[in-house]
Design a protein around this motif. Structure first.
Motif: not given
Length: 382
Positions: A141-144, A180-187
């Protein structure tokens, strides 16, 4: 082509919290990053010398915006995947090469060096993504957003003036706003490592302000005025160090992060160690630029732009530190905020003498430290 087994290894989960500490390779990485901070100081100083301080400060802010995002990305990366195996170390060193290219391109990033900057930045992105994807699919989700920021900088290299600044600004907004668009789940981040890593970075960056004093005093005879200015410059850096490290803030910070559930912990780290550290880092850049101009002519009046840089640097550091503490629930920030509001007044003595402004700034920050120390029993934390 088949890669050697030592290089093609899969990343394993990070060790438990109590076993994860900052590695020497991460400190090595930070030294390369601090070189980029030194280059930003050069951009600010060049703006002052050329009579365009606002332009110089704007360039430094925009460049810092994109490099700080990637530095934070690598701090999170080594939190999830410690560089303890040969393949990871080689890739982190490759990322360092990207940061070095970026740093070398900074002085000409708005004047023909944008392509080199983008090449180094893309290398940073690719290494970061390749390693982090082994730890969590959330990285996809971060790469783009990272590639979008690099693309905007690449397009900016085709333009001059306002259009280039607007495109760089768009890149900064895209990167800084992406959580704010990626969210914090998974980190899932480990508190102790984050606190230690950023604390060590602050120490190294503060050391850059001492290097700036040395560069500013190059080839000058060491007399009383220059020696006193150098000592005051060191005292100012030391007082900023005391603001950050003089109390139990690191202990409180680690506790606040450790007891938070994973998603909230990530949000706290974003607020305290990404956003709130921005003014502190920029503050050190501004202080270094002002100190470099001050030591060259210690008894003479400073240029308005240099005096403003010194005052603004201290104000930014104090305000950023108060913000950092507030995010983590550490009480007792009124004096730091008051010090930040009072720092701009020191521009006036700076227009009379560089030495005088440095002395007043040292007294101001020292007063904040002493007054806070006297009220420690009345403060509560977390």
């Amino acid at each position: 082509m088949r890669l050697p087994g030592w290089f093609a290894e899969r990343a394993e989960p990070a060790p438990p919290e109590t076993e994860l500490s900052v590695s020497t390779l991460e400190l090595f990485f930070d030294l390369v990053f601090v070189f980029t901070v030194t280059q930003l100081t050069l951009v600010v100083v060049t703006g002052i010398e050329e009579g365009s301080p606002v332009t110089g400060a704007l360039k430094a802010l925009l460049v810092f915006g994109v490099i700080w995002w990637m530095y934070a990305g690598y701090a999170w990366l080594t939190n999830a995947i410690p560089p303890v195996r040969p393949a990871r170390r080689v890739l982190i060193l490759l990322g360092m090469a990207g940061f070095l290219i970026v740093a070398l391109a900074i002085p000409s990033a708005f004047n023909g060096g944008g392509v080199a900057f983008v090449v180094g930045y893309l290398l940073l992105i690719l290494v970061h993504a390749g390693l982090y994807l082994q730890a969590t699919a959330a990285m996809s989700r971060v790469i783009p957003f990272n590639l979008g920021g690099a693309a905007l900088i690449g397009v900016a290299s085709l333009f001059d003036g306002p259009y280039a600044y607007l495109l760089w600004g768009a890149a900064v907004l895209l990167l800084w706003g992406s959580p704010y668009f990626i969210g914090q789940k998974g980190f899932d981040l480990k508190a102790g490592h984050i606190v230690e890593r950023h604390g060590l970075l602050v120490i190294v960056v503060l050391g850059e302000s001492i290097v700036a004093l040395g560069i500013g005093a190059k080839d000058l005879p060491v007399g009383f005025a220059l020696g006193l200015t150098a000592v005051l410059g060191l005292a100012l850096a030391a007082s900023l160090w005391w603001i950050y490290f003089g109390g139990d803030d690191e202990v409180h910070a680690e506790h606040a992060l450790a007891v938070a559930e994973p998603v909230r912990r990530t949000r706290l780290i974003l607020g305290a160690y990404f956003y709130a550290h921005i003014p502190m880092m920029l503050g050190v850049v501004a202080v270094a630029a002002g100190a470099k101009k001050a030591i060259a002519h210690p008894v003479d009046p400073l240029k308005l732009s240099a005096a403003v840089a010194l005052a603004a640097g201290v104000a930014l550091f104090l305000a950023g530190n108060a913000w950092f503490r507030r995010v983590l629930g550490i009480a007792g920030n009124r004096l730091r905020v008051a010090g930040a509001l009072a720092a701009p007044v020191t521009v006036l003595p700076g227009l009379w003498s560089a030495l005088a402004q440095l002395a007043v700034l040292v007294v101001l920050v020292t007063a904040v430290i002493i007054l806070e120390h006297r009220t420690v029993p009345a403060r509560s934390a977390v």
